[in-house]
Design a protein around this motif. Structure first.
Motif, short mmCIF file in Angstrom:
data_model
loop_
_atom_site.label_atom_id
_atom_site.label_comp_id
_atom_site.label_asym_id
_atom_site.label_seq_id
_atom_site.Cartn_x
_atom_site.Cartn_y
_atom_site.Cartn_z
N PRO A 1 0.58 -8.33 -1.09
CA PRO A 1 1.08 -7.46 -0.01
C PRO A 1 2.59 -7.26 0.00
N LYS A 2 3.34 -8.25 -0.47
CA LYS A 2 4.80 -8.13 -0.45
C LYS A 2 5.39 -7.98 -1.85
N SER A 3 4.55 -7.68 -2.81
CA SER A 3 5.01 -7.60 -4.20
C SER A 3 5.88 -6.37 -4.42
N GLN B 1 10.21 -6.72 -12.84
CA GLN B 1 10.01 -7.89 -11.99
C GLN B 1 8.56 -8.36 -12.06
N GLY B 2 8.32 -9.52 -12.50
CA GLY B 2 7.02 -10.17 -12.60
C GLY B 2 5.81 -9.56 -11.93
N SER B 3 5.16 -10.34 -11.11
CA SER B 3 3.88 -9.97 -10.54
C SER B 3 3.96 -8.69 -9.71
#
Ligand SMILES: [Zn+2]
Length: 288
Positions: free
Chosen positions: A190-192, A184-186
């Motif tokens: 804080p919510k990554s 999953q990308g980035s």
């Protein structure tokens, strides 16, 4: 923490000399070949920056294994290195019971730098789990940094938390969560997904603490309130906001990789209070 003097210790779970495992590299990418994976404890750096050339052996200064002599809990008072065996044995003993098919791995201690299947790493990385060779790497000098630069109180429970967090990544490797997150990308913010992965590893560490003394053969005899407080203190000390404030004098949440001090403490405690790895759902919408 108090140790069980009569408990057996199994030093074979510790590496630091000799060969590194017996092959068994696991391809965790799709058709894209071996995706090298390394999860450091606290640094907000892209793994690519941490790893030097994969020239094996260069600069590797593995500590001579001091663990061979660690056979009983009573050895810990005479040889403090043996405490790492106790943490490792207890953590793996718990997960072996809790997770069907759990694969026992090694903790490989080093000083300076180490060659891994994830490339060469230096002490600057902090403790880390390398998914490609399924090994926890621990520069024991990190604990001086934890109590020094990072300002944690330290103590055995703080150290055990650090190790248990890395084993949390091994659990994630086995459950497939790590592979999902990596796709999953980035990975920052804080919510990554990356931060959620780290908070889940903190939660898994807490779950182990809840069970650390349950098995009568556990080398760990007691985890006191004060021990737990010190583990939570360490979790806060490695929060991204704390580290950024200390190192850069400012906080930039967008670059967070491991989560805030508040969230790291919260999830370690959630694991401890529930004692249930199923409650470590840091990927739920409102979890962070
Ligand atoms: Zn981690």
């Amino acid at each position: 923490m108090k140790y069980n003097e009569g408990a057996n210790l199994d030093p074979s779970q510790m590496g630091g000399g000799g060969g590194r495992g017996n092959g068994g590299k696991i391809a965790i990418g799709g058709g894209a070949g071996l995706v090298v994976l390394i999860v450091a404890l606290f640094l907000g750096i892209d793994p690519g920056q941490l790893l030097g050339s994969s020239d094996p052996g260069t600069g590797s200064t593995e500590a001579a294994s001091p663990y061979a002599q660690c056979s009983r809990g009573s050895d810990i008072s005479a040889n403090r290195d043996c405490r790492f065996v106790a943490y490792t044995n207890s953590i793996q003993s718990y997960w072996k019971d809790a997770l069907g098919g759990y694969k026992t791995i090694q903790v490989h201690t080093f000083t300076g730098s180490v060659a891994t299947a994830c490339g060469n790493a230096t002490s600057a990385v902090g403790p880390f789990y390398c998914g490609a060779d399924q090994t926890v790497y621990l520069d024991t000098g990190f604990f001086d940094e934890l109590t020094g630069t990072l300002g944690a109180e330290g103590g055995d429970a703080a150290e055990a938390y650090v190790l248990a967090h890395e084993f949390g990544h091994h659990i994630q490797q086995q459950t497939g969560t790590m592979r999902q997150v990596q796709s999953q990308g980035s990975q920052t913010g804080p919510k990554s997904p990356g931060v959620r992965l780290e908070l889940q590893a903190d939660c898994y560490a807490g779950v182990w603490f809840a069970h650390a003394t349950q098995d009568p053969s556990s080398p760990i005899a007691e985890v006191s309130e004060d021990d737990l407080r010190k583990a939570v203190d360490a979790a806060g000390a490695v929060g991204d906001d704390r580290i950024q404030q200390k190192m850069q004098g400012q906080v930039n949440p967008e670059s967070w990789t491991h989560g805030s001090a508040a969230n790291r403490k919260k999830w370690l405690l959630t694991g401890y209070q529930t004692g249930d790895p199923n409650q470590c759902d840091t990927f739920a919408k409102d979890a962070v």
